[in-house]
Scaffold this motif. Structure first.
Motif, PDB file in Angstrom:
ATOM      1  N   GLU A  67       0.828  -1.221   0.000  1.00  0.00           N
ATOM      2  CA  GLU A  67       0.000   0.000   0.000  1.00  0.00           C
ATOM      3  C   GLU A  67       0.858   1.264   0.000  1.00  0.00           C
ATOM      4  N   VAL A  68       1.961   1.225   0.693  1.00  0.00           N
ATOM      5  CA  VAL A  68       2.800   2.447   0.816  1.00  0.00           C
ATOM      6  C   VAL A  68       3.232   2.937  -0.568  1.00  0.00           C
TER       7      VAL A  68
ATOM      8  N   LEU B 176       1.527   3.013  -3.176  1.00  0.00           N
ATOM      9  CA  LEU B 176       0.416   3.725  -3.844  1.00  0.00           C
ATOM     10  C   LEU B 176       0.084   5.024  -3.126  1.00  0.00           C
ATOM     11  N   SER B 177       0.860   5.310  -2.027  1.00  0.00           N
ATOM     12  CA  SER B 177       0.477   6.442  -1.159  1.00  0.00           C
ATOM     13  C   SER B 177       0.913   7.790  -1.722  1.00  0.00           C
ATOM     14  N   GLY B 178       1.929   7.780  -2.546  1.00  0.00           N
ATOM     15  CA  GLY B 178       2.461   9.068  -3.023  1.00  0.00           C
ATOM     16  C   GLY B 178       3.312   9.766  -1.983  1.00  0.00           C
ATOM     17  N   ASN B 179       3.483   9.139  -0.827  1.00  0.00           N
ATOM     18  CA  ASN B 179       4.314   9.755   0.221  1.00  0.00           C
ATOM     19  C   ASN B 179       5.763   9.317   0.007  1.00  0.00           C
TER      20      ASN B 179
ATOM     21  N   LEU C 186       7.841   8.078   3.069  1.00  0.00           N
ATOM     22  CA  LEU C 186       7.467   6.730   3.529  1.00  0.00           C
ATOM     23  C   LEU C 186       7.909   5.674   2.518  1.00  0.00           C
ATOM     24  N   ILE C 187       7.783   5.990   1.237  1.00  0.00           N
ATOM     25  CA  ILE C 187       8.200   5.031   0.193  1.00  0.00           C
ATOM     26  C   ILE C 187       9.695   4.763   0.300  1.00  0.00           C
TER      27      ILE C 187
ATOM     28  N   TRP D 229      10.314   2.599   3.319  1.00  0.00           N
ATOM     29  CA  TRP D 229       9.911   1.206   3.067  1.00  0.00           C
ATOM     30  C   TRP D 229      10.919   0.500   2.172  1.00  0.00           C
TER      31      TRP D 229
END
Ligand SMILES: N#Cc1c(-c2ccc3ccn(Cc4ccc(CN5CCOCC5)cc4)c3c2)n[nH]c1N
Length: 244
Positions: A199-200, A202-205, A208-209, A212
């Motif tokens: 999910e991360v 797909l977050s656009g953050n 965080l990406i 991860w």
């Protein structure tokens, strides 16, 4: 970069005409020349091997065809000499560092042995006029040097400026110097046969990406290459010491 490859199975090197290396050759970034060693034999059977001195199983590649081939393709009185790479189980381990080192050479020649190997005098005689490096691509046994040359040429060619589309991707790869294995990659669709993209991603953050991806690199490295993780940890400690 000019590449000369000597083999008794020149058709084995046809793979150099396709994909990344083939495109580099067509664009002029690489000048790839494959030579059939048997063109430098003089008997009806085009003999390239003979029994080993000292006994033992198998056959050894005769020195004469190699000497004549090298004299013809890269003459000793020529304006320059190539760096000669000889694949062998007994060679220096091939690595990304060695790939970078060889990518800096203007001219490489590869001698593909077969049988039990090439008469030892071929490398010794070549070393009188060119740098000779015996290289192994791994701790397993092949039947000849051709596969090793395909591996090395691909690893080297992709480092040459202009050969791959996105040079930034070189920096993120495994074995490219930061010491960790790369993280897993995903593309569309977001769900496939019951498997979801993390999910991360797909977050656009982007923060965080990035976190991860780093965690995945560390996890994978710990799982598959604890040796690399230890070296990476030591390099981090050394950087901290240097900075403090
Ligand atoms: N790069 C690379 C390679 C090669 C490689 C590269 C080049 C040639 C040329 C001939 N061969 C066959 C061969 C197999 C085994 C042996 C060892 N001998 C020791 C004494 O007992 C008999 C056997 C020698 C020659 C080659 C193998 N294998 N694995 C790599 N990573």
């Amino acid at each position: 970069m000019r590449l000369d490859v000597f083999s008794i199975f020149p058709e084995y090197l046809a793979a150099l005409d396709v994909s990344l290396v083939g495109k580099a050759a067509k664009s002029g970034l690489l000048d790839v020349r494959v030579h059939d060693l048997r063109d430098w034999t003089h008997d009806r059977h085009r003999t390239v091997d003979d029994t080993p001195y000292g006994g033992g199983a198998g056959m050894v590649m005769k020195p004469e065809p190699w000497g004549e081939a090298f004299d013809s393709v890269m003459p000793g009185d020529g304006p320059s000499q190539p760096r000669l790479i000889v694949p062998t189980p007994a060679g220096r381990p091939f690595s990304q560092d060695l790939a970078y080192e060889l990518a800096a050479e203007p001219w490489l020649a590869f001698a593909c042995g077969r049988y039990e190997g090439i008469d030892g005098r071929v490398a010794a005689h070549a070393a009188e006029r060119m740098q000779v490096t015996e290289v192994s691509i791994g701790d397993y046994v092949l039947n000849g040097g051709e596969v090793a040359v395909l591996v090395m040429v691909e690893a080297i060619a992709r480092l040459l400026p202009g050969v791959i589309g996105n040079p930034e991707s070189l920096a993120e790869e495994s074995h490219s110097g930061h010491g960790l294995l790369e993280y897993p990659v995903y593309t569309k669709p977001p769900a496939w046969r019951g498997h979801e993209v993390p999910e991360v991603l797909l977050s656009g953050n982007h923060k965080l990406i990035a976190e991860w991806r780093h965690e995945e690199s560390v996890r994978r490295t710990a799982e598959r290459r604890p040796d690399l993780l230890a070296a990476w940890g030591s390099s981090l400690a050394a950087e901290d010491d240097a900075a403090s």
